[in-house]
Design a protein around this motif. Structure first.
Motif, PDB file in Angstrom:
ATOM      1  N   LYS A  57      11.758   4.931  -1.880  1.00 50.40           N
ATOM      2  CA  LYS A  57      10.541   4.161  -1.590  1.00 50.40           C
ATOM      3  C   LYS A  57       9.932   3.669  -2.898  1.00 50.40           C
ATOM      4  N   PHE A  58       9.222   2.544  -2.818  1.00 56.62           N
ATOM      5  CA  PHE A  58       8.466   2.074  -3.983  1.00 56.62           C
ATOM      6  C   PHE A  58       7.214   2.925  -4.136  1.00 56.62           C
ATOM      7  N   LEU A  59       6.799   3.137  -5.384  1.00 60.08           N
ATOM      8  CA  LEU A  59       5.506   3.772  -5.673  1.00 60.08           C
ATOM      9  C   LEU A  59       4.661   2.773  -6.461  1.00 60.08           C
ATOM     10  N   ALA A  60       3.485   2.438  -5.910  1.00 59.67           N
ATOM     11  CA  ALA A  60       2.563   1.561  -6.649  1.00 59.67           C
ATOM     12  C   ALA A  60       1.411   2.429  -7.155  1.00 59.67           C
ATOM     13  N   GLY A  61       0.204   2.281  -6.598  1.00 57.24           N
ATOM     14  CA  GLY A  61      -0.928   3.099  -7.048  1.00 57.24           C
ATOM     15  C   GLY A  61      -0.871   4.527  -6.521  1.00 57.24           C
ATOM     16  N   GLY A  62      -0.067   4.751  -5.504  1.00 51.61           N
ATOM     17  CA  GLY A  62       0.100   6.103  -4.959  1.00 51.61           C
ATOM     18  C   GLY A  62      -1.058   6.580  -4.090  1.00 51.61           C
ATOM     19  N   GLN A  63      -2.042   5.722  -3.845  1.00 51.82           N
ATOM     20  CA  GLN A  63      -3.246   6.189  -3.145  1.00 51.82           C
ATOM     21  C   GLN A  63      -3.070   6.287  -1.629  1.00 51.82           C
ATOM     22  N   SER A  64      -1.997   5.742  -1.100  1.00 50.18           N
ATOM     23  CA  SER A  64      -1.627   5.990   0.300  1.00 50.18           C
ATOM     24  C   SER A  64      -0.388   6.870   0.347  1.00 50.18           C
ATOM     25  N   LEU A  65       0.576   6.586  -0.534  1.00 54.24           N
ATOM     26  CA  LEU A  65       1.860   7.294  -0.480  1.00 54.24           C
ATOM     27  C   LEU A  65       1.754   8.765  -0.899  1.00 54.24           C
ATOM     28  N   ILE A  66       1.038   9.037  -1.999  1.00 50.69           N
ATOM     29  CA  ILE A  66       0.977  10.428  -2.483  1.00 50.69           C
ATOM     30  C   ILE A  66       0.322  11.358  -1.448  1.00 50.69           C
ATOM     31  N   ARG A  70      -4.928  -3.861  -9.629  1.00 54.06           N
ATOM     32  CA  ARG A  70      -5.722  -2.765  -9.044  1.00 54.06           C
ATOM     33  C   ARG A  70      -6.976  -3.330  -8.375  1.00 54.06           C
ATOM     34  N   HIS A  71      -7.468  -2.603  -7.369  1.00 53.35           N
ATOM     35  CA  HIS A  71      -8.710  -3.017  -6.697  1.00 53.35           C
ATOM     36  C   HIS A  71      -9.821  -3.206  -7.746  1.00 53.35           C
ATOM     37  N   ALA A  72      -9.891  -2.294  -8.736  1.00 49.85           N
ATOM     38  CA  ALA A  72     -10.967  -2.355  -9.744  1.00 49.85           C
ATOM     39  C   ALA A  72     -10.851  -3.607 -10.606  1.00 49.85           C
ATOM     40  N   GLY A 110      -5.327   2.143  -6.907  1.00 47.71           N
ATOM     41  CA  GLY A 110      -4.778   1.419  -5.756  1.00 47.71           C
ATOM     42  C   GLY A 110      -4.567  -0.056  -6.058  1.00 47.71           C
ATOM     43  N   THR A 111      -3.542  -0.648  -5.454  1.00 46.39           N
ATOM     44  CA  THR A 111      -3.189  -2.045  -5.741  1.00 46.39           C
ATOM     45  C   THR A 111      -3.288  -2.900  -4.476  1.00 46.39           C
ATOM     46  N   ILE A 112      -3.465  -4.194  -4.692  1.00 48.11           N
ATOM     47  CA  ILE A 112      -3.557  -5.113  -3.547  1.00 48.11           C
ATOM     48  C   ILE A 112      -2.197  -5.211  -2.837  1.00 48.11           C
ATOM     49  N   GLY A 153      -7.244  -0.320   6.597  1.00 46.61           N
ATOM     50  CA  GLY A 153      -7.298  -0.861   5.234  1.00 46.61           C
ATOM     51  C   GLY A 153      -8.183  -2.104   5.179  1.00 46.61           C
ATOM     52  N   ASP A 154      -8.810  -2.314   4.021  1.00 46.27           N
ATOM     53  CA  ASP A 154      -9.743  -3.434   3.892  1.00 46.27           C
ATOM     54  C   ASP A 154      -9.059  -4.768   3.607  1.00 46.27           C
ATOM     55  N   TRP A 155      -7.995  -4.768   2.767  1.00 39.00           N
ATOM     56  CA  TRP A 155      -7.487  -6.047   2.266  1.00 39.00           C
ATOM     57  C   TRP A 155      -6.971  -6.977   3.354  1.00 39.00           C
ATOM     58  N   LEU A 168      10.111  -6.439  -1.890  1.00 37.84           N
ATOM     59  CA  LEU A 168       8.904  -6.060  -2.618  1.00 37.84           C
ATOM     60  C   LEU A 168       7.881  -7.189  -2.512  1.00 37.84           C
ATOM     61  N   VAL A 169       6.603  -6.831  -2.409  1.00 37.24           N
ATOM     62  CA  VAL A 169       5.549  -7.841  -2.553  1.00 37.24           C
ATOM     63  C   VAL A 169       5.412  -8.101  -4.048  1.00 37.24           C
ATOM     64  N   THR A 170       5.469  -9.365  -4.459  1.00 34.12           N
ATOM     65  CA  THR A 170       5.305  -9.656  -5.881  1.00 34.12           C
ATOM     66  C   THR A 170       3.921 -10.247  -6.170  1.00 34.12           C
ATOM     67  N   PHE A 213     -18.575  -1.012   7.241  1.00 38.21           N
ATOM     68  CA  PHE A 213     -19.513   0.087   7.467  1.00 38.21           C
ATOM     69  C   PHE A 213     -18.753   1.396   7.287  1.00 38.21           C
ATOM     70  N   LYS A 214     -19.215   2.234   6.331  1.00 40.94           N
ATOM     71  CA  LYS A 214     -18.497   3.471   6.014  1.00 40.94           C
ATOM     72  C   LYS A 214     -19.430   4.671   6.136  1.00 40.94           C
ATOM     73  N   ARG A 215     -18.842   5.802   6.491  1.00 43.56           N
ATOM     74  CA  ARG A 215     -19.659   7.027   6.591  1.00 43.56           C
ATOM     75  C   ARG A 215     -20.000   7.555   5.210  1.00 43.56           C
ATOM     76  N   VAL A 227     -14.127   7.198   2.179  1.00 43.82           N
ATOM     77  CA  VAL A 227     -13.460   7.180   3.494  1.00 43.82           C
ATOM     78  C   VAL A 227     -13.252   5.730   3.930  1.00 43.82           C
ATOM     79  N   TYR A 228     -12.321   5.542   4.844  1.00 47.71           N
ATOM     80  CA  TYR A 228     -12.057   4.201   5.361  1.00 47.71           C
ATOM     81  C   TYR A 228     -13.234   3.764   6.244  1.00 47.71           C
ATOM     82  N   PRO A 229     -13.398   2.433   6.435  1.00 48.63           N
ATOM     83  CA  PRO A 229     -14.536   1.963   7.251  1.00 48.63           C
ATOM     84  C   PRO A 229     -14.435   2.399   8.715  1.00 48.63           C
TER      85      PRO A 229
HETATM   86  C1  FAD Z   1      -9.507   9.015  -0.569  1.00 48.04           C
HETATM   87  C2  FAD Z   1      -8.970   7.642  -0.288  1.00 48.04           C
HETATM   88  C3  FAD Z   1      -9.787   6.718   0.325  1.00 48.04           C
HETATM   89  C4  FAD Z   1      -9.328   5.432   0.595  1.00 48.04           C
HETATM   90  N1  FAD Z   1     -10.166   4.531   1.188  1.00 48.04           N
HETATM   91  C5  FAD Z   1      -9.765   3.284   1.396  1.00 48.04           C
HETATM   92  C6  FAD Z   1     -10.637   2.310   1.949  1.00 48.04           C
HETATM   93  O1  FAD Z   1     -11.814   2.553   2.223  1.00 48.04           O
HETATM   94  N2  FAD Z   1     -10.141   1.068   2.170  1.00 48.04           N
HETATM   95  C7  FAD Z   1      -8.850   0.727   1.847  1.00 48.04           C
HETATM   96  O2  FAD Z   1      -8.447  -0.419   2.054  1.00 48.04           O
HETATM   97  N3  FAD Z   1      -8.021   1.624   1.307  1.00 48.04           N
HETATM   98  C8  FAD Z   1      -8.432   2.872   1.065  1.00 48.04           C
HETATM   99  N4  FAD Z   1      -7.567   3.769   0.497  1.00 48.04           N
HETATM  100  C9  FAD Z   1      -6.175   3.362   0.230  1.00 48.04           C
HETATM  101  C10 FAD Z   1      -6.047   2.616  -1.086  1.00 48.04           C
HETATM  102  O3  FAD Z   1      -6.662   1.348  -1.024  1.00 48.04           O
HETATM  103  C11 FAD Z   1      -4.568   2.415  -1.471  1.00 48.04           C
HETATM  104  O4  FAD Z   1      -4.603   2.066  -2.800  1.00 48.04           O
HETATM  105  C12 FAD Z   1      -3.771   1.367  -0.740  1.00 48.04           C
HETATM  106  O5  FAD Z   1      -3.806   1.498   0.648  1.00 48.04           O
HETATM  107  C13 FAD Z   1      -2.284   1.438  -1.121  1.00 48.04           C
HETATM  108  O6  FAD Z   1      -2.092   0.915  -2.380  1.00 48.04           O
HETATM  109  P1  FAD Z   1      -1.299   1.709  -3.485  1.00 48.04           P
HETATM  110  O7  FAD Z   1      -1.106   0.781  -4.614  1.00 48.04           O
HETATM  111  O8  FAD Z   1      -1.991   2.976  -3.772  1.00 48.04           O
HETATM  112  O9  FAD Z   1       0.120   1.953  -2.768  1.00 48.04           O
HETATM  113  P2  FAD Z   1       1.066   3.235  -2.678  1.00 48.04           P
HETATM  114  O10 FAD Z   1       0.329   4.380  -2.103  1.00 48.04           O
HETATM  115  O11 FAD Z   1       1.769   3.458  -3.966  1.00 48.04           O
HETATM  116  O12 FAD Z   1       2.133   2.661  -1.633  1.00 48.04           O
HETATM  117  C14 FAD Z   1       1.793   2.458  -0.282  1.00 48.04           C
HETATM  118  C15 FAD Z   1       3.023   1.949   0.480  1.00 48.04           C
HETATM  119  O13 FAD Z   1       3.326   0.614   0.104  1.00 48.04           O
HETATM  120  C16 FAD Z   1       4.641   0.529  -0.498  1.00 48.04           C
HETATM  121  N5  FAD Z   1       4.460  -0.402  -1.614  1.00 48.04           N
HETATM  122  C17 FAD Z   1       3.572  -0.293  -2.621  1.00 48.04           C
HETATM  123  N6  FAD Z   1       3.599  -1.378  -3.403  1.00 48.04           N
HETATM  124  C18 FAD Z   1       4.521  -2.217  -2.854  1.00 48.04           C
HETATM  125  C19 FAD Z   1       4.991  -3.516  -3.196  1.00 48.04           C
HETATM  126  N7  FAD Z   1       4.513  -4.190  -4.246  1.00 48.04           N
HETATM  127  N8  FAD Z   1       5.927  -4.070  -2.405  1.00 48.04           N
HETATM  128  C20 FAD Z   1       6.423  -3.405  -1.326  1.00 48.04           C
HETATM  129  N9  FAD Z   1       6.021  -2.179  -0.961  1.00 48.04           N
HETATM  130  C21 FAD Z   1       5.071  -1.590  -1.721  1.00 48.04           C
HETATM  131  C22 FAD Z   1       4.996   1.943  -0.894  1.00 48.04           C
HETATM  132  O14 FAD Z   1       6.399   2.151  -0.882  1.00 48.04           O
HETATM  133  C23 FAD Z   1       4.293   2.758   0.191  1.00 48.04           C
HETATM  134  O15 FAD Z   1       5.074   2.773   1.360  1.00 48.04           O
HETATM  135  C24 FAD Z   1      -7.994   5.070   0.226  1.00 48.04           C
HETATM  136  C25 FAD Z   1      -7.169   6.006  -0.404  1.00 48.04           C
HETATM  137  C26 FAD Z   1      -7.653   7.280  -0.658  1.00 48.04           C
HETATM  138  C27 FAD Z   1      -6.750   8.269  -1.341  1.00 48.04           C
END
Ligand code: FAD
Length: 278
Positions: free
Chosen positions: A10-19, A58-60, A90-92, A103-105, A146-148, A166-168, A172-174
């Motif tokens: 699997k690809f790893l980007a910001g890891g904020q969903s995958l980890i 990154r979102h930031a 986290g990345t777009i 997810g918001d995006w 891959l999304v580029t 609207f978030k609690r 947390v997610y909306p």
């Molecule tokens: C505590 C917490 C709260 C959060 N709250 C919100 C929120 O309120 N709103 C919101 O929108 N998100 C929220 N998130 C999620 C956050 O925005 C993540 O960053 C985002 O959903 C995934 O981006 P990532 O870069 O972290 O992807 P990763 O976690 O690295 O990857 C996610 C998935 O996408 C795949 N992937 C990643 N990059 C690519 C690419 N370029 N091409 C193809 N596949 C790819 C990976 O293989 C994996 O399956 C939250 C996360 C946490 C931990």
């Protein structure tokens, strides 16, 4: 590399969903292909009337970008995602690839003219966002694709947008969210795009709500009619965030507020559209 390693990778980007999924043992890939060390994948630039955002942006970075503020809805969305830590990692591209229904995006970008650029072993292709997200956690991406880049057309003069969630609490997610993009000619709404988040398996385009505004004078009556149209489009599930009826009512309030902010921005006013917390 993903093509060679096959389904076990699997690809790893910001890891904020995958980890978090790995920690919960909901996913257990044998290999992670880390995108973080590939240069030139994080950028925000303007070209041919569009903003182009690298998948690893990154979102930031979007939150703090002066260029991204050309489309205020983008800034609204980026600035409200979770907390500083999540926004810094986290990345777009990762967010769209994850296709989390909360997810918001995807909700924010579907109200704009957005195209997703992809690259895989079969070559490059561009996919309109409405065709990219297929279902909850399901996209049009092939396993080794891959999304580029994410390309967003800059709306014309006289157009304004807003994204409200609207978030609690911050991390947390909306519970529900709304994206609105309006084009005004004086007091008449020439065009409207309205999308709802967290009230369906994917972002929902509220077409009835859009029709209630298109070609009409924007006033409390037409705004209320559009908000009611959005209620009808929402198909929420009851969960710990609230009942289905509560979420529908939330959608009415969010759409009404977002339309009013979008209209003020369309008239040239600069204003913040902060997310709302319970
Ligand atoms: C505590 C917490 C709260 C959060 N709250 C919100 C929120 O309120 N709103 C919101 O929108 N998100 C929220 N998130 C999620 C956050 O925005 C993540 O960053 C985002 O959903 C995934 O981006 P990532 O870069 O972290 O992807 P990763 O976690 O690295 O990857 C996610 C998935 O996408 C795949 N992937 C990643 N990059 C690519 C690419 N370029 N091409 C193809 N596949 C790819 C990976 O293989 C994996 O399956 C939250 C996360 C946490 C931990």
């Amino acid at each position: 590399m993903l093509g060679q390693l096959g389904e076990a990778a699997k690809f790893l980007a910001g890891g904020q969903s995958l980890i978090p999924l790995l920690k919960l043992r909901f996913a257990s890939p044998e290999h992670l292909v880390d995108l973080n060390f590939i240069s030139g994948t994080s950028f925000i630039k303007e070209a041919s009337g569009s903003l182009r955002l690298g998948a690893m942006t990154r979102h930031a970075e979007i939150e703090h970008s002066a260029l991204a503020r050309k489309i205020p809805l983008l800034h609204d969305c980026a600035a409200g995602i979770a907390d500083v830590q999540v926004r810094n990692r986290g990345t777009i591209g990762g967010s769209l690839a994850e296709a989390d229904p909360s997810g918001d995006w995807a909700t924010a970008l579907i109200a704009l003219d957005t195209t997703v650029h992809c690259l895989g072993t079969a070559g490059a292709r561009t996919i309109p966002l409405k065709d990219f997200v297929k279902d909850a956690y399901t996209t049009a991406l092939a396993h080794d694709e891959l999304v580029t880049e994410v390309e967003v057309k800059i709306p014309a003069q006289g157009s304004g947008g807003a994204y409200l969630a609207f978030k609690r609490s911050a991390p947390v997610y909306p519970t529900a969210s709304a994206a609105v993009q309006l084009t005004l000619a004086g007091d008449v709404c020439q065009d409207a795009a309205i999308a709802l988040g967290c009230v369906g398996l994917t972002a929902v385009r509220a077409t009835e709500a859009e029709t209630a505004l298109r070609g009409r004078i924007l006033n409390d009556t037409t705004i209320d009619a559009a908000a009611e149209g959005a209620r009808a489009a929402a198909d929420p599930q009851p969960d710990m965030r609230g009942s289905a009826e509560y979420k529908r009512q939330l959608v009415v309030a969010l759409v009404g507020r977002a339309i009013r902010i979008a209209a003020r921005r369309a008239r040239g006013e600069e204003m913040e559209g902060a997310h709302l917390y319970a």
